[in-house]
Design a protein around this motif. Sequence first.
Motif, PDB file in Angstrom:
ATOM      1  N   VAL A   1       0.858  -1.184   0.000  1.00 24.22           N
ATOM      2  CA  VAL A   1       0.000   0.000   0.000  1.00 24.22           C
ATOM      3  C   VAL A   1       0.896   1.236   0.000  1.00 24.22           C
ATOM      4  O   VAL A   1       1.830   1.342   0.803  1.00 24.22           O
ATOM      5  N   GLU A   2       0.609   2.155  -0.903  1.00 23.92           N
ATOM      6  CA  GLU A   2       1.454   3.350  -1.022  1.00 23.92           C
ATOM      7  C   GLU A   2       1.246   4.269   0.171  1.00 23.92           C
ATOM      8  O   GLU A   2       0.116   4.617   0.528  1.00 23.92           O
ATOM      9  N   ASP A   3       2.342   4.641   0.793  1.00 20.99           N
ATOM     10  CA  ASP A   3       2.331   5.528   1.950  1.00 20.99           C
ATOM     11  C   ASP A   3       3.730   6.115   2.082  1.00 20.99           C
ATOM     12  O   ASP A   3       4.715   5.367   2.093  1.00 20.99           O
ATOM     13  N   PRO A   4       3.863   7.435   2.172  1.00 18.12           N
ATOM     14  CA  PRO A   4       5.207   8.035   2.222  1.00 18.12           C
ATOM     15  C   PRO A   4       6.023   7.621   3.432  1.00 18.12           C
ATOM     16  O   PRO A   4       7.252   7.773   3.433  1.00 18.12           O
ATOM     17  N   HIS A   5       5.378   7.105   4.468  1.00 18.65           N
ATOM     18  CA  HIS A   5       6.095   6.725   5.680  1.00 18.65           C
ATOM     19  C   HIS A   5       6.516   5.247   5.671  1.00 18.65           C
ATOM     20  O   HIS A   5       7.098   4.769   6.643  1.00 18.65           O
ATOM     21  N   TYR A   6       6.193   4.524   4.598  1.00 16.61           N
ATOM     22  CA  TYR A   6       6.490   3.097   4.522  1.00 16.61           C
ATOM     23  C   TYR A   6       7.163   2.775   3.195  1.00 16.61           C
ATOM     24  O   TYR A   6       7.035   3.516   2.219  1.00 16.61           O
ATOM     25  N   PHE A   7       7.869   1.633   3.179  1.00 19.56           N
ATOM     26  CA  PHE A   7       8.512   1.188   1.946  1.00 19.56           C
ATOM     27  C   PHE A   7       7.449   0.870   0.900  1.00 19.56           C
ATOM     28  O   PHE A   7       6.512   0.107   1.155  1.00 19.56           O
ATOM     29  N   TYR A   8       7.603   1.470  -0.277  1.00 21.59           N
ATOM     30  CA  TYR A   8       6.697   1.199  -1.393  1.00 21.59           C
ATOM     31  C   TYR A   8       7.524   1.198  -2.676  1.00 21.59           C
ATOM     32  O   TYR A   8       8.156   2.206  -3.003  1.00 21.59           O
ATOM     33  N   PRO A   9       7.576   0.075  -3.394  1.00 19.22           N
ATOM     34  CA  PRO A   9       8.463  -0.014  -4.568  1.00 19.22           C
ATOM     35  C   PRO A   9       7.990   0.876  -5.719  1.00 19.22           C
ATOM     36  O   PRO A   9       6.794   0.945  -6.013  1.00 19.22           O
ATOM     37  N   LYS A  10       8.949   1.534  -6.358  1.00 22.47           N
ATOM     38  CA  LYS A  10       8.626   2.325  -7.544  1.00 22.47           C
ATOM     39  C   LYS A  10       8.207   1.411  -8.681  1.00 22.47           C
ATOM     40  O   LYS A  10       7.263   1.696  -9.418  1.00 22.47           O
ATOM     41  N   ASP A  11       8.934   0.311  -8.839  1.00 24.28           N
ATOM     42  CA  ASP A  11       8.581  -0.724  -9.819  1.00 24.28           C
ATOM     43  C   ASP A  11       8.138  -1.945  -9.027  1.00 24.28           C
ATOM     44  O   ASP A  11       8.962  -2.681  -8.487  1.00 24.28           O
ATOM     45  N   LYS A  12       6.829  -2.163  -8.929  1.00 22.26           N
ATOM     46  CA  LYS A  12       6.303  -3.211  -8.052  1.00 22.26           C
ATOM     47  C   LYS A  12       6.740  -4.603  -8.500  1.00 22.26           C
ATOM     48  O   LYS A  12       6.807  -5.525  -7.689  1.00 22.26           O
ATOM     49  N   GLY A  13       7.064  -4.751  -9.789  1.00 25.05           N
ATOM     50  CA  GLY A  13       7.538  -6.042 -10.277  1.00 25.05           C
ATOM     51  C   GLY A  13       8.946  -6.359  -9.812  1.00 25.05           C
ATOM     52  O   GLY A  13       9.393  -7.501  -9.911  1.00 25.05           O
ATOM     53  N   ARG A  14       9.650  -5.337  -9.318  1.00 24.19           N
ATOM     54  CA  ARG A  14      11.031  -5.524  -8.833  1.00 24.19           C
ATOM     55  C   ARG A  14      11.128  -5.128  -7.359  1.00 24.19           C
ATOM     56  O   ARG A  14      12.110  -4.570  -6.914  1.00 24.19           O
ATOM     57  N   TRP A  15      10.085  -5.451  -6.584  1.00 20.08           N
ATOM     58  CA  TRP A  15      10.053  -5.018  -5.188  1.00 20.08           C
ATOM     59  C   TRP A  15      11.197  -5.605  -4.379  1.00 20.08           C
ATOM     60  O   TRP A  15      11.720  -4.953  -3.468  1.00 20.08           O
ATOM     61  N   MET A  16      11.614  -6.836  -4.714  1.00 24.62           N
ATOM     62  CA  MET A  16      12.710  -7.448  -3.950  1.00 24.62           C
ATOM     63  C   MET A  16      14.016  -6.689  -4.154  1.00 24.62           C
ATOM     64  O   MET A  16      14.753  -6.421  -3.204  1.00 24.62           O
ATOM     65  N   GLU A  17      14.316  -6.351  -5.418  1.00 26.45           N
ATOM     66  CA  GLU A  17      15.548  -5.620  -5.704  1.00 26.45           C
ATOM     67  C   GLU A  17      15.563  -4.274  -4.984  1.00 26.45           C
ATOM     68  O   GLU A  17      16.587  -3.873  -4.409  1.00 26.45           O
ATOM     69  N   GLU A  18      14.417  -3.583  -4.983  1.00 24.43           N
ATOM     70  CA  GLU A  18      14.354  -2.282  -4.305  1.00 24.43           C
ATOM     71  C   GLU A  18      14.456  -2.444  -2.789  1.00 24.43           C
ATOM     72  O   GLU A  18      15.074  -1.624  -2.116  1.00 24.43           O
ATOM     73  N   PHE A  19      13.859  -3.516  -2.269  1.00 20.55           N
ATOM     74  CA  PHE A  19      13.945  -3.755  -0.825  1.00 20.55           C
ATOM     75  C   PHE A  19      15.391  -4.008  -0.415  1.00 20.55           C
ATOM     76  O   PHE A  19      15.865  -3.475   0.587  1.00 20.55           O
ATOM     77  N   PHE A  20      16.114  -4.817  -1.207  1.00 18.52           N
ATOM     78  CA  PHE A  20      17.486  -5.160  -0.850  1.00 18.52           C
ATOM     79  C   PHE A  20      18.477  -4.044  -1.168  1.00 18.52           C
ATOM     80  O   PHE A  20      19.658  -4.153  -0.828  1.00 18.52           O
ATOM     81  N   ALA A  21      18.001  -2.991  -1.840  1.00 21.81           N
ATOM     82  CA  ALA A  21      18.862  -1.821  -2.035  1.00 21.81           C
ATOM     83  C   ALA A  21      19.186  -1.171  -0.695  1.00 21.81           C
ATOM     84  O   ALA A  21      20.190  -0.483  -0.539  1.00 21.81           O
ATOM     85  N   ASN A  22      18.310  -1.428   0.296  1.00 23.93           N
ATOM     86  CA  ASN A  22      18.574  -1.005   1.667  1.00 23.93           C
ATOM     87  C   ASN A  22      19.468  -2.058   2.320  1.00 23.93           C
ATOM     88  O   ASN A  22      19.058  -3.199   2.521  1.00 23.93           O
ATOM     89  N   GLU A  23      20.695  -1.714   2.612  1.00 26.92           N
ATOM     90  CA  GLU A  23      21.662  -2.692   3.109  1.00 26.92           C
ATOM     91  C   GLU A  23      21.247  -3.316   4.434  1.00 26.92           C
ATOM     92  O   GLU A  23      21.649  -4.429   4.763  1.00 26.92           O
ATOM     93  N   ARG A  24      20.410  -2.622   5.194  1.00 24.08           N
ATOM     94  CA  ARG A  24      19.977  -3.167   6.486  1.00 24.08           C
ATOM     95  C   ARG A  24      18.978  -4.309   6.302  1.00 24.08           C
ATOM     96  O   ARG A  24      18.734  -5.085   7.207  1.00 24.08           O
ATOM     97  N   LYS A  25      18.392  -4.410   5.110  1.00 26.47           N
ATOM     98  CA  LYS A  25      17.421  -5.466   4.791  1.00 26.47           C
ATOM     99  C   LYS A  25      16.261  -5.479   5.784  1.00 26.47           C
ATOM    100  O   LYS A  25      15.791  -6.523   6.220  1.00 26.47           O
ATOM    101  N   VAL A  26      15.813  -4.281   6.130  1.00 29.81           N
ATOM    102  CA  VAL A  26      14.662  -4.132   7.023  1.00 29.81           C
ATOM    103  C   VAL A  26      13.946  -2.839   6.654  1.00 29.81           C
ATOM    104  O   VAL A  26      14.579  -1.850   6.293  1.00 29.81           O
ATOM    105  N   ALA A  27      12.622  -2.884   6.680  1.00 24.04           N
ATOM    106  CA  ALA A  27      11.839  -1.693   6.353  1.00 24.04           C
ATOM    107  C   ALA A  27      10.430  -1.860   6.896  1.00 24.04           C
ATOM    108  O   ALA A  27       9.947  -2.980   7.087  1.00 24.04           O
ATOM    109  N   LYS A  28       9.780  -0.726   7.137  1.00 20.21           N
ATOM    110  CA  LYS A  28       8.367  -0.764   7.508  1.00 20.21           C
ATOM    111  C   LYS A  28       7.539  -0.801   6.227  1.00 20.21           C
ATOM    112  O   LYS A  28       7.805  -0.041   5.299  1.00 20.21           O
TER     113      LYS A  28
END
Length: 434
Positions: free
Chosen positions: A199-226
């Motif tokens: 769900v799109e929300d500026p306070h939470y992780f939301y992928p720009k390209d939803k088909g590549r959500w894993m790649e965008e998530f792992f772009a964060n080296e901490r591998k954690v996001a709300k």
Amino acid sequence: MARSVLQYLKYQYPDIRVLYVEDEKFSREKLLRVLNRRFAHIHVAIDGVEGLQLYQKYKPDLIIADIKMNQMSGLEMIKKIRTQNEKVQVIVTTAHEDNDFFVQSIENNVNHFILKPIDLDLLLQAIQKSVYQIQLEKELEKQKILTRSILDFQDNLIFVIENGEIVEWNQAFTNITGIGIPKNNQTSFQSQFLSSFFVEDPHYFYPKDKGRWMEEFFANERKVAKVRWKGPLGNDYNYVMKAGQIPGTKQTLFVLTDITDLEKESREREHLAMLDPLTSSYTRQKFKEILASEMRRAERFDRAFSLILMDIDNFHTLNDQFGQTAGDKVLITVSTIVQQRIRECDMFARWGGEEFILLIPETDGKNAMLLANSIRSIIEKYEFLHIGNVTASFGVTEFAPGKTKNELISEAEQALADSKNNGRNRVTLYTKER
């Protein structure tokens, strides 16, 4: 009872169920004597048709079958059984040595084949290997059941992705996504399936390209996001998503911890912190934040807005005469009057003591004057319990590009001061020519 247990313990493989299929009576009885000394559970068939029926009824762990039989060959029976169970151990016996037999045996995943006349040592070795594999599979199945129980006991959403596919998940994950619990031979799901849950929300992780959500998530080296995920009934859930590589595999474990209630409590605390506890209007600090944001918006989109600063006339005298409790009731009532009169988009705050301030979006100074006069009139006509009538004075100013926040507030204060100096209970619009 003790006697039957002792009988049970005498077998070499007491927990292994065997299906033995042989159409030739002499060979069948001879080998059956060997098997009866080792297995507690043996089901015997004289052809492939009966063998298939017994398999479907008892689901044995080990099949020992001859190849050539009258009604249905052993290989044909095994082929049908393989469509139901790919892991059951199979030992075939045959008097044939042609290549076609070996090819068919391989195609049907026969584990061992023994040529006739049967060499007992070779047969026992094949049985021992098959039993070891059966016991290993059973132990793995126990571990899977235990792991599944542990996973399903978790309130966290847990799933595993391998090569872009979701290959394992728990009941909590099923409850949110609707994907059934994985079972034997159940196909996996593409990880892109999950893109629709964000769900799109500026306070939470939301992928720009939803088909590549894993790649965008792992772009964060901490591998954690709300993250915010939509639930099965259209409601949203808030999670902390964590991910990590499972050692020795190509699998990635994802764990989503539900923080929906915590986030709700946090928002409620934040909301309470930005409200004046007496009048339930915004605090001075929160209003300053709102004002700064509205000024940026007005500059960017060339939109008008106005400020209204109001002060309850002779409030200190009223407080001294009727007491602080009565004074507080006046503040609460005035706040209620204003909040019922303004629009939902208008921002109302307690500026300090008996002063309140209003931000009126999309409104020029002239129309802000009309609103201020409307509020002034309502307050003037209101009959306050044990006090009577109370009045208020107002200062109005309109935003213009280039003005600073301090300049805007100073203009409202000057306009309010003019209202006070000119007899109170009036509205004044700030002008440069004052």
